[in-house]
Scaffold this active site. Structure first.
Site, PDB file in Angstrom:
ATOM      1  N   SER A  20       3.218 -10.829 -15.516  1.00  0.00           N
ATOM      2  CA  SER A  20       3.140  -9.369 -15.331  1.00  0.00           C
ATOM      3  C   SER A  20       1.696  -8.880 -15.417  1.00  0.00           C
ATOM      4  CB  SER A  20       4.002  -8.657 -16.374  1.00  0.00           C
ATOM      5  OG  SER A  20       3.661  -9.075 -17.682  1.00  0.00           O
TER       6      SER A  20
ATOM      7  N   ASN B 265       7.779  -8.411 -28.135  1.00  0.00           N
ATOM      8  CA  ASN B 265       8.815  -7.418 -27.838  1.00  0.00           C
ATOM      9  C   ASN B 265       8.488  -6.046 -28.432  1.00  0.00           C
ATOM     10  OD1 ASN B 265      10.007  -9.556 -26.606  1.00  0.00           O
ATOM     11  ND2 ASN B 265      11.652  -9.831 -28.117  1.00  0.00           N
TER      12      ASN B 265
ATOM     13  N   THR C 257      17.535  34.518   2.120  1.00  0.00           N
ATOM     14  CA  THR C 257      18.636  33.643   1.722  1.00  0.00           C
ATOM     15  C   THR C 257      19.052  32.963   3.023  1.00  0.00           C
ATOM     16  OG1 THR C 257      20.312  35.334   2.105  1.00  0.00           O
ATOM     17  CG2 THR C 257      19.414  35.214  -0.124  1.00  0.00           C
ATOM     18  N   HIS C 258      19.436  31.725   2.936  1.00  0.00           N
ATOM     19  CA  HIS C 258      19.755  30.931   4.145  1.00  0.00           C
ATOM     20  C   HIS C 258      18.557  30.889   5.110  1.00  0.00           C
ATOM     21  CE1 HIS C 258      24.025  31.562   2.907  1.00  0.00           C
ATOM     22  NE2 HIS C 258      23.565  32.778   2.618  1.00  0.00           N
TER      23      HIS C 258
ATOM     24  N   SER D 140      -6.266  17.474  14.051  1.00  0.00           N
ATOM     25  CA  SER D 140      -5.620  16.488  14.902  1.00  0.00           C
ATOM     26  C   SER D 140      -6.690  15.834  15.762  1.00  0.00           C
ATOM     27  CB  SER D 140      -4.579  17.162  15.791  1.00  0.00           C
ATOM     28  OG  SER D 140      -4.313  16.340  16.924  1.00  0.00           O
TER      29      SER D 140
ATOM     30  N   LYS E 139      -5.300  22.343  16.219  1.00  0.00           N
ATOM     31  CA  LYS E 139      -4.413  22.104  15.082  1.00  0.00           C
ATOM     32  C   LYS E 139      -5.117  22.122  13.733  1.00  0.00           C
ATOM     33  CE  LYS E 139      -0.715  19.908  15.379  1.00  0.00           C
ATOM     34  NZ  LYS E 139       0.676  20.193  15.141  1.00  0.00           N
TER      35      LYS E 139
ATOM     36  N   ASN F 153      -3.449  21.074  10.147  1.00  0.00           N
ATOM     37  CA  ASN F 153      -2.169  20.608   9.612  1.00  0.00           C
ATOM     38  C   ASN F 153      -2.121  20.667   8.091  1.00  0.00           C
ATOM     39  OD1 ASN F 153      -1.194  19.990  12.200  1.00  0.00           O
ATOM     40  ND2 ASN F 153      -2.227  17.990  12.160  1.00  0.00           N
TER      41      ASN F 153
ATOM     42  N   GLU G 208       2.704  18.443   3.016  1.00  0.00           N
ATOM     43  CA  GLU G 208       3.728  17.516   3.492  1.00  0.00           C
ATOM     44  C   GLU G 208       3.828  16.294   2.579  1.00  0.00           C
ATOM     45  OE1 GLU G 208       1.693  18.112   7.494  1.00  0.00           O
ATOM     46  OE2 GLU G 208       3.533  17.087   8.053  1.00  0.00           O
TER      47      GLU G 208
ATOM     48  N   TYR H  86      16.037  -7.374 -26.476  1.00  0.00           N
ATOM     49  CA  TYR H  86      15.133  -7.525 -25.325  1.00  0.00           C
ATOM     50  C   TYR H  86      15.676  -8.516 -24.295  1.00  0.00           C
ATOM     51  CZ  TYR H  86      10.973  -8.639 -22.580  1.00  0.00           C
ATOM     52  OH  TYR H  86      10.091  -8.830 -21.546  1.00  0.00           O
TER      53      TYR H  86
ATOM     54  N   GLN I  82      10.687  -6.234 -18.206  1.00  0.00           N
ATOM     55  CA  GLN I  82       9.317  -6.307 -17.693  1.00  0.00           C
ATOM     56  C   GLN I  82       9.197  -5.520 -16.375  1.00  0.00           C
ATOM     57  OE1 GLN I  82       6.870  -9.944 -18.169  1.00  0.00           O
ATOM     58  NE2 GLN I  82       7.058 -10.164 -15.966  1.00  0.00           N
TER      59      GLN I  82
ATOM     60  N   LYS J 128       7.636  -1.326 -15.718  1.00  0.00           N
ATOM     61  CA  LYS J 128       6.306  -0.705 -15.702  1.00  0.00           C
ATOM     62  C   LYS J 128       5.828  -0.190 -14.349  1.00  0.00           C
ATOM     63  CE  LYS J 128       5.266  -3.760 -19.417  1.00  0.00           C
ATOM     64  NZ  LYS J 128       6.573  -4.435 -19.143  1.00  0.00           N
TER      65      LYS J 128
HETATM   66  N1  ARG Z   1       5.419  -9.130 -20.401  1.00  0.00           N
HETATM   67  C1  ARG Z   1       6.586  -8.840 -21.181  1.00  0.00           C
HETATM   68  C2  ARG Z   1       7.175  -7.498 -20.754  1.00  0.00           C
HETATM   69  O1  ARG Z   1       6.510  -6.788 -20.078  1.00  0.00           O
HETATM   70  C3  ARG Z   1       6.238  -8.788 -22.632  1.00  0.00           C
HETATM   71  C4  ARG Z   1       7.345  -9.128 -23.537  1.00  0.00           C
HETATM   72  C5  ARG Z   1       7.724 -10.556 -23.416  1.00  0.00           C
HETATM   73  N2  ARG Z   1       8.682 -10.915 -24.397  1.00  0.00           N
HETATM   74  C6  ARG Z   1       9.375 -12.008 -24.303  1.00  0.00           C
HETATM   75  N3  ARG Z   1      10.235 -12.259 -25.250  1.00  0.00           N
HETATM   76  N4  ARG Z   1       9.238 -12.828 -23.309  1.00  0.00           N
HETATM   77  O2  ARG Z   1       8.284  -7.167 -21.081  1.00  0.00           O
END
Ligand code: ARG
Length: 463
Positions: free
Chosen positions: A28, A115, A160-161, A282, A288, A290, A295, A322, A327, A330
């Protein structure tokens, strides 16, 4: 990024390194490097606490805390070598710390797991984004207040509408968005308050037998308190989901306003002129201009709401505590946060710069028989007609004006009296759009007096 064959974090149990594909799906670091500052803040708080309760020596803690600052400066200056083999930001930082300070680095992970570490880092990151969103929303609200104050009595059509309904004031329309974005603000503050508890010290899932002080690390990281259940602490991501839910609602508000700006800036409406700074041209059609920013803001809801659905789907059905699925929490949040902040800033810029075309607004407000309701109300108030009958009489007058190709204020009194003999010349006073808006003084109504009162109220709140 550099790769290595064996894993220095859990190599003890393994005789072979991971397959390249395994490494690719497992790592990650490509995205969680955005958590570097939070990871290092968490580790520094943890190191100080370990020394305070006597788990590590003061000199080891000092070496860790200083070494971590060196790592941070390497990351910030771009000299840090991230390694995919080291999987994530936590292990990248720790490995570099070991290279810098030697064996003391190995004591940092006492009474802690990745974790609780990742849960802490991510909470800190999302909490920062709540603060950024708060700033963005406040700035946008201020820009809207500026427009509302300037145009508290400018008349425009209310729809309205998307059909002309009744005249409203420009200020009133702007203040409607102030209310919406202020609710977004209240929602994000609320989410921030709820998420501001520390997972650190929950360890892998069950807590730890070391005599740690979770209140101390919580306080050092600006959390209100440690989370009360270690299983929950490492395994829920509802704080991120709440953030995405608030972002989704806010992006929905942004997209509605953006849509209005797209319509209003068209040649057919000409209600507003967007500044050159927030428009594009444009390459083929020289005439134009824009509304691209509007948008794109209108479209941002797609990815932000998508992130919300994606994370909800990742979390759905996961057993405690966990799982590596988490993972996947994110990237969606990073992307949604980036785009929400960008959309807020772009909208603020557009609102600050745009010019309302008062003449076009007024002209549009006065067309389409927009004061028909005022006429019906007059028949009720002055002639004592039941509203249903007044509605009927007004309908006949509108039809008459339509046939004559004129607007209601231009209908001669004789003609009006042919529909209802009680009508007097006084009626003309309520048929202008100014009279119509000025009369709507009910609390929250469109009258300029009401709009000015609301602007003053919000300015007071934001002070
Ligand atoms: N890179 C992991 C995550 O984003 C970190 C936690 C990993 N924990 C584990 N028990 N493998 O969740």
């Amino acid at each position: 990024m550099t790769n290595s064959a064996s894993n220095q974090m859990w190599g003890g149990r393994f005789s072979a390194g991971p397959d390249a594909i395994m490494e690719a799906i497992n790592a990650s670091i490509g995205f969680d490097q955005r958590l570097a500052a939070q990871d290092i803040a968490g580790s520094r708080a943890h190191a100080a606490m370990l020394a305070a309760v006597g788990i590590v020596s003061d000199s080891d803690a000092r070496a860790m805390r200083e070494g971590l600052l060196t790592v941070l400066s390497e990351i910030e200056s771009g000299t840090f070598q991230f390694s995919t083999a080291l999987e994530d930001i936590h292990m990248n930082v720790e490995a570099r710390l070991k290279a810098l300070i030697g064996d003391a680095a190995g004591r940092l992970h006492t009474a802690r797991s990745r974790n609780d570490q990742v849960a802490t880092d991510f909470r800190l990151w999302v909490r920062d984004q709540c603060d950024a969103a708060e700033g963005g929303l406040m700035a946008l609200i201020r820009a809207l207040l500026g427009q509302a104050e300037a145009g508290a009595d400018w008349v425009m059509p209310g729809f309205t509408h998307l059909q002309t309904a009744q005249p409203v004031t420009w200020g009133h329309h702007m203040m409607a968005y102030v209310e919406m974005f202020a609710r977004d603000l209240s929602r994000i503050r609320d989410a921030r308050r709820r998420m501001n508890e520390s997972p650190l010290g929950a360890a892998a899932l069950a807590g730890t037998s070391f005599p740690i002080d979770r209140a101390m690390t919580a306080e050092a990281l600006g959390f209100d308190r440690p989370m009360a259940n270690s299983l929950d602490a490492v395994s829920d991501r509802d704080f991120a989901l709440e953030f995405l839910a608030v972002a989704s609602i806010s992006a929905m508000h942004l997209s509605r306003f953006a849509e209005e700006l797209v319509i209003w800036s068209s040649a057919q409406f000409r209600f507003v002129t967007l500044s050159d700074r927030f428009s594009t041209g444009s390459s083929i059609m020289p005439q134009k201009k824009n509304p691209d920013a509007a948008e794109l803001i209108r479209a941002k809801i797609g990815r932000i709401f998508g992130a919300n659905v994606a994370l909800m789907t990742v979390m759905k059905g996961l057993p405690l505590a966990y799982s590596k699925d988490m993972q996947e929490d994110k990237e969606q949040v990073f992307d949604a946060a980036d785009n929400w902040m960008l959309a807020l800033a772009a909208m603020e810029g557009m609102v600050k710069d745009m010019t309302a075309n008062r003449e076009s607004l007024r002209k549009a407000a006065a067309s389409g028989f927009s004061t028909a309701t005022d006429l019906a109300d007059w028949l009720v108030r002055v002639l004592g007609l039941p509203f249903r009958e007044a509605h009927h009489v007004t309908g006949a007058l509108v039809a008459m004006a339509e046939r004559a190709g004129c607007d209601l204020p231009e209908l001669p009194l004789d003609d009006m009296q042919s529909v209802h003999p009680g009508i007097t010349t006084d009626v003309y006073e309520v048929l202008t759009v100014e009279a119509s808006t000025a009369s709507r003084t009910s609390y929250g109504g469109t009258a300029p007096t009401q709009v000015r009162a609301q602007v003053a109220r919000w300015k007071e709140i934001l002070r």
